[in-house]
Design an enzyme around this catalytic site. Structure first.
Site, mmCIF file in Angstrom:
data_model
loop_
_atom_site.group_PDB
_atom_site.id
_atom_site.type_symbol
_atom_site.label_atom_id
_atom_site.label_comp_id
_atom_site.label_asym_id
_atom_site.label_seq_id
_atom_site.Cartn_x
_atom_site.Cartn_y
_atom_site.Cartn_z
ATOM 1 N N ALA A 153 0.831 -1.142 -0.079
ATOM 2 C CA ALA A 153 0.038 -0.160 0.063
ATOM 3 C C ALA A 153 0.904 1.235 -0.044
ATOM 4 O O ALA A 153 1.734 1.312 1.068
ATOM 5 C CB ALA A 153 -0.877 0.039 1.136
ATOM 6 N N TYR B 146 -14.700 3.755 -3.899
ATOM 7 C CA TYR B 146 -13.876 2.436 -4.055
ATOM 8 C C TYR B 146 -14.126 1.684 -5.323
ATOM 9 O O TYR B 146 -13.290 2.051 -6.383
ATOM 10 C CB TYR B 146 -14.105 1.569 -2.827
ATOM 11 N N LYS C 158 -7.760 -1.825 -8.941
ATOM 12 C CA LYS C 158 -8.169 -3.047 -8.341
ATOM 13 C C LYS C 158 -8.497 -4.056 -9.551
ATOM 14 O O LYS C 158 -8.430 -5.162 -9.608
ATOM 15 C CB LYS C 158 -9.065 -2.910 -7.308
ATOM 16 N N VAL D 187 -9.867 -1.147 9.611
ATOM 17 C CA VAL D 187 -9.215 -0.197 10.018
ATOM 18 C C VAL D 187 -7.462 -0.432 9.754
ATOM 19 O O VAL D 187 -7.059 -1.281 10.575
ATOM 20 C CB VAL D 187 -9.181 0.262 11.692
ATOM 21 N N THR D 188 -7.169 -0.013 8.709
ATOM 22 C CA THR D 188 -5.565 -0.121 8.467
ATOM 23 C C THR D 188 -5.015 1.173 8.230
ATOM 24 O O THR D 188 -5.755 2.333 8.158
ATOM 25 C CB THR D 188 -5.379 -1.063 7.337
#
Length: 392
Positions: free
Chosen positions: A140, A235, A244, A274-275
């Site tokens: 990421a 998204y 994606k 949650v990242t």
């Protein structure tokens, strides 16, 4: 130094070494309690190994399958005056846990997009591992330097086609408000695909294959989030979504191109959590706070380690895994089923500044956010004087 969280916007600019070690330890203990992964991998490369789903993948491979793990990440080392990044401390803690368990491990710190780091990785594999039987791609990053042209590409978080207005939650201001996002232009879309799409995943597999370090029947997976109606505009139907989609293209290309070693290449569709990556995306803090409440009430909530352990046992190392219509390993059905989404949509329509804390599980969101950086654990003394300089 005494280390307290320094939060700016959607990131925490410091990390706690003892808390990060606790975070890793709890994930290790979870995997140990579940038991071994039947038919699991033995030599594993995790590209993007230091936080979130990548870290959970490394822990699951090592402690669920006894694998020799090689991790690649890009983390900042601590000094006497500044803490390291959470990923630095997570990796140090993983090394210690693996050492205690008698497992083999090695980590390479550098730009995974670069060919130099790919070559360093190949050299280690040849000297110490033989052949790799699982490659996890979990990078990421907001930027990528093209190793051939030297050009630096930046990703953007914008809708595609038309402007979009929706609710979001501003974590700094504790405020539910509307946000309007202008659509991306063609260059922004192309640049986002360049950073977050499948090109670098393909480059990794090509160089590993050309070096002869991929085992017969090797598996590789890259992680994605698909989402549903509430998150699609930012998204699925957005610049990230285009990137994606390119992962899906890459997975099909990899399967076809490396049929000589019977390579299995999957995109794995995982749940919203949650990242450090998801915290930066508009809409997601509000959506995740609501989905946490619904899934906890339904008894289906999972964190990174629970998701990835299930990916290994029900997906990668399962004879007949569940695939979605695009052929992805589909692990987020607990979140995206119609019944659960209907509950979240009902809450979404109701939520306002006045009732946000009543309707949402922001306490759960915030706790998970703090724990990403080693804060918020009740058995860690955050008033203690700790040495920030932790070595790998």
């Amino acid at each position: 130094m005494i280390i307290k969280p320094k939060i700016r916007g959607f990131i925490c600019t410091n990390a706690h070494p003892v808390g990060c070690a606790e975070n890793v330890h709890r994930q290790v203990e979870f995997v140990k309690q579940q038991g071994s992964v039947a038919g699991g991998p033995k030599n594993v490369l995790v590209v993007g190994c230091s936080t979130g789903y990548g870290l959970a993948s490394r822990i699951t491979a090592a402690f669920g399958s006894g694998a020799h793990t090689l991790g690649v990440c890009f983390e900042k080392e601590p000094t006497e005056k500044r803490t390291g990044t959470a990923g630095w401390y997570n990796t140090a803690a993983f090394h210690q846990e693996a050492e205690n368990a008698g497992l083999q491990y090695h980590s390479i710190n550098g730009d995974a997009f670069s060919d130099e780091i790919k070559q360093e990785t190949i050299d280690y594999i040849k000297q110490n591992m033989g052949k790799i039987d699982l490659v996890v791609y979990s990078l990421a990053s907001p930027k990528r330097k093209d190793p051939e042209s030297g050009e630096v590409y930046s990703s953007t978080l914008k809708p595609v086609g038309q402007a979009y207005t929706t609710k979001t939650y501003h974590t700094d201001k504790d405020e539910v408000h509307d946000i309007s996002l202008e659509p991306a232009n063609d260059e922004e879309i192309a640049n986002t695909v360049k950073v977050m799409g499948g090109e670098d995943w393909e480059r990794w597999i090509k160089q590993l294959h050309d070096a002869g370090v991929l085992a017969e029947g090797c598996q590789t997976t890259a992680y994605t989030y698909i989402g549903k109606k509430l998150t699609w505009p930012i998204y699925g139907h957005a610049t990230i979504g285009r990137a994606k989609e390119d992962l899906d293209r890459a997975a099909a290309a990899l399967r076809e191109q490396y049929s000589d070693i019977d390579l299995s290449a999957y995109v794995s569709s995982l749940k919203a959590l949650v990242t450090q990556a998801s915290s930066a995306i508009p809409v997601m803090p509000l959506y995740i706070s609501l989905i946490y409440r619904v899934m906890k009430e339904e008894g289906t909530h999972e964190g990174c380690i629970e998701q990835i352990y299930r990916l290994f046992t029900e997906g990668l190392y399962q004879d007949n895994p569940t695939l979605d219509e695009a052929g992805r390993l589909y692990m987020n059905g607990y979140e995206t089923n119609e019944k659960t989404q209907a509950k979240v949509e009902a809450l979404w329509d109701q939520v306002t500044q006045d009732n946000f804390h009543e309707l949402a599980d922001y306490a759960g969101y915030h706790q998970d956010f703090l724990r990403l950086f080693g804060f918020g654990f009740d058995n860690v003394d955050y008033d203690a004087d700790v040495n920030p300089k932790v070595n790998w």
